[in-house]
Design a protein around this motif. Structure first.
Motif, PDB file in Angstrom:
ATOM      1  N   TRP A  69      26.578 -18.306  14.116  1.00  0.00           N
ATOM      2  CA  TRP A  69      25.818 -18.121  14.981  1.00  0.00           C
ATOM      3  C   TRP A  69      26.134 -16.693  15.720  1.00  0.00           C
ATOM      4  O   TRP A  69      27.157 -16.675  16.259  1.00  0.00           O
ATOM      5  CB  TRP A  69      25.639 -19.087  16.153  1.00  0.00           C
ATOM      6  CG  TRP A  69      25.869 -20.769  15.775  1.00  0.00           C
ATOM      7  CD1 TRP A  69      26.819 -21.326  15.259  1.00  0.00           C
ATOM      8  CD2 TRP A  69      24.419 -21.304  15.234  1.00  0.00           C
ATOM      9  NE1 TRP A  69      26.295 -22.682  14.898  1.00  0.00           N
ATOM     10  CE2 TRP A  69      24.862 -22.589  14.923  1.00  0.00           C
ATOM     11  CE3 TRP A  69      23.154 -21.067  15.557  1.00  0.00           C
ATOM     12  CZ2 TRP A  69      23.938 -23.644  14.382  1.00  0.00           C
ATOM     13  CZ3 TRP A  69      22.233 -22.021  15.016  1.00  0.00           C
ATOM     14  CH2 TRP A  69      22.528 -23.375  14.680  1.00  0.00           C
ATOM     15  N   LEU A 157      16.650 -16.797  14.637  1.00  0.00           N
ATOM     16  CA  LEU A 157      16.523 -18.304  14.153  1.00  0.00           C
ATOM     17  C   LEU A 157      15.220 -18.777  14.464  1.00  0.00           C
ATOM     18  O   LEU A 157      14.425 -18.536  15.419  1.00  0.00           O
ATOM     19  CB  LEU A 157      17.504 -19.022  14.968  1.00  0.00           C
ATOM     20  CG  LEU A 157      18.992 -18.659  14.735  1.00  0.00           C
ATOM     21  CD1 LEU A 157      20.013 -19.315  15.341  1.00  0.00           C
ATOM     22  CD2 LEU A 157      19.435 -18.829  12.976  1.00  0.00           C
ATOM     23  N   GLU A 159      12.593 -21.902  15.476  1.00  0.00           N
ATOM     24  CA  GLU A 159      12.535 -22.841  16.565  1.00  0.00           C
ATOM     25  C   GLU A 159      13.271 -24.208  16.163  1.00  0.00           C
ATOM     26  O   GLU A 159      13.953 -24.781  17.240  1.00  0.00           O
ATOM     27  CB  GLU A 159      11.108 -23.131  17.027  1.00  0.00           C
ATOM     28  CG  GLU A 159      10.710 -22.290  17.959  1.00  0.00           C
ATOM     29  CD  GLU A 159      11.327 -21.749  19.039  1.00  0.00           C
ATOM     30  OE1 GLU A 159      11.843 -22.900  19.679  1.00  0.00           O
ATOM     31  OE2 GLU A 159      11.457 -20.742  19.307  1.00  0.00           O
ATOM     32  N   ARG A 162      17.209 -23.629  16.186  1.00  0.00           N
ATOM     33  CA  ARG A 162      17.433 -23.404  17.688  1.00  0.00           C
ATOM     34  C   ARG A 162      17.548 -24.670  18.211  1.00  0.00           C
ATOM     35  O   ARG A 162      18.770 -24.976  19.013  1.00  0.00           O
ATOM     36  CB  ARG A 162      16.765 -22.504  18.587  1.00  0.00           C
ATOM     37  CG  ARG A 162      16.480 -21.013  18.158  1.00  0.00           C
ATOM     38  CD  ARG A 162      15.585 -20.383  18.931  1.00  0.00           C
ATOM     39  NE  ARG A 162      15.253 -19.251  18.177  1.00  0.00           N
ATOM     40  CZ  ARG A 162      14.800 -18.104  19.062  1.00  0.00           C
ATOM     41  NH1 ARG A 162      14.778 -18.066  20.025  1.00  0.00           N
ATOM     42  NH2 ARG A 162      14.568 -17.074  18.157  1.00  0.00           N
ATOM     43  N   GLN A 166      21.624 -27.378  18.660  1.00  0.00           N
ATOM     44  CA  GLN A 166      22.570 -27.779  19.806  1.00  0.00           C
ATOM     45  C   GLN A 166      23.405 -28.936  19.520  1.00  0.00           C
ATOM     46  O   GLN A 166      24.238 -29.117  20.358  1.00  0.00           O
ATOM     47  CB  GLN A 166      21.231 -28.384  20.921  1.00  0.00           C
ATOM     48  CG  GLN A 166      20.448 -27.035  21.455  1.00  0.00           C
ATOM     49  CD  GLN A 166      21.164 -26.013  22.190  1.00  0.00           C
ATOM     50  OE1 GLN A 166      22.285 -26.112  22.664  1.00  0.00           O
ATOM     51  NE2 GLN A 166      20.613 -24.735  22.051  1.00  0.00           N
ATOM     52  N   LEU A 175      20.797 -20.111  21.249  1.00  0.00           N
ATOM     53  CA  LEU A 175      20.818 -19.820  20.098  1.00  0.00           C
ATOM     54  C   LEU A 175      19.712 -18.854  19.482  1.00  0.00           C
ATOM     55  O   LEU A 175      18.505 -19.498  19.565  1.00  0.00           O
ATOM     56  CB  LEU A 175      20.928 -21.148  19.102  1.00  0.00           C
ATOM     57  CG  LEU A 175      22.144 -21.847  19.449  1.00  0.00           C
ATOM     58  CD1 LEU A 175      22.115 -23.169  18.844  1.00  0.00           C
ATOM     59  CD2 LEU A 175      23.281 -21.272  19.092  1.00  0.00           C
ATOM     60  N   SER A 176      20.041 -17.665  19.481  1.00  0.00           N
ATOM     61  CA  SER A 176      18.569 -16.722  18.963  1.00  0.00           C
ATOM     62  C   SER A 176      18.607 -16.104  17.488  1.00  0.00           C
ATOM     63  O   SER A 176      17.658 -16.302  16.986  1.00  0.00           O
ATOM     64  CB  SER A 176      18.535 -15.627  20.058  1.00  0.00           C
ATOM     65  OG  SER A 176      19.499 -14.981  20.394  1.00  0.00           O
TER      66      SER A 176
END
Ligand code: PGA
Length: 249
Positions: A69, A157, A159, A162, A166, A175-176
């Motif tokens: 990440w 990333l 959707e 992301r 989690q 988280l992008s």
């Protein structure tokens, strides 16, 4: 592609662990590229147990990172870095010189990608690449729509990734982007193994095995791998209808 279905998560993990142990017993200087995540966790715990019990020597192996990440420090429990040190490297006493992970805090991520490719090249390629599958069909961070020709690269990333990601973190985190080996790296690994467990993966597994091979479902490329193995438990295999196609991407 070879497809094996095991009774449950324990049985699947047992066989996946044996695959790793057998490789390292046969090829002590193997280059391993392993996924983090919930699916392979028990596999690694069993590898540690078997290695200690049977005196399997991992001291000549090389570990290369699959993904990370971007922006998440290695001290964060949700990072791939933390996962591997905690579950595999420390219990197996792997030395730092054997470990090549992506530095997701690097100001020069393109350089990180080149670094990883150079290491893989210098080590004569990856002997075993073991991946999970995302709910969107990703492997590593190769998200739907990725070009199949890529090696290491940085991605925006999806959707789903992301949101699902989690689950690895003690606190919510933004988280992008991700840094990952590509589908070309996957295809060039001497052996590729995809693990999937649980009914929540049943639909994406059915698409991976039975729909067209397509960048829209990155994991489907495993069907183009000359030494590709899908290892599933019965729950993950439960939506398979027995129909399959095998077109080139
Ligand atoms: P999981 O992740 O093993 O935690 O389900 C798989 C993946 O996203 O690659």
């Amino acid at each position: 592609m070879n497809l094996s279905i095991y009774k449950d998560y324990n049985d699947l993990s047992e066989h996946a662990a044996e695959t790793i142990i057998a490789l390292v017993s046969r090829t002590p200087d193997a280059v391993l590229c392993l996924a983090s995540g919930d699916t392979p966790l028990l596999t690694y715990q069993l590898v540690v147990r078997k290695a200690i019990k049977n005196g399997i020597d991992f001291s000549q192996c090389t570990f290369v990172g699959l993904d990370e990440w971007v922006g998440v420090p290695p001290t964060n429990e949700g990072s791939c870095h933390y996962f591997f040190y905690h579950h595999l490297f420390q219990p197996l006493r792997i030395s730092n010189g054997q470990i090549h992970l992506f530095d997701a805090l690097s100001p020069d991520l393109a350089q990180e990608c080149r670094k990883m490719e150079k290491i893989i090249y210098a080590k004569n390629g990856i002997d075993l690449m073991l991946v999970g599958i995302g709910m969107n069909g990703h492997i590593g961070f190769n998200e739907p729509g990725v070009s199949p020709n890529r090696y290491a690269h940085v991605v925006e990333l999806d959707e789903i990734t992301r949101a699902v990601g989690q689950k690895y973190f003690p606190q919510p985190v933004v988280l992008s982007r991700g840094i990952t080996l590509g589908l070309q790296s996957f295809l060039e690994a001497k052996c590729a193994v995809l693990l999937a467990s649980g009914v929540k993966k049943a639909s994406v597994i059915r698409q991976t095995v039975e729909d067209e091979i397509s960048p829209a479902l990155p994991a489907s490329i495993i069907r183009n791998h000359s030494n590709g193995h899908m290892m599933l438990d019965e729950a993950a295999a439960s939506a398979l209808t027995g129909k399959g196609t095998s077109q080139a991407i």
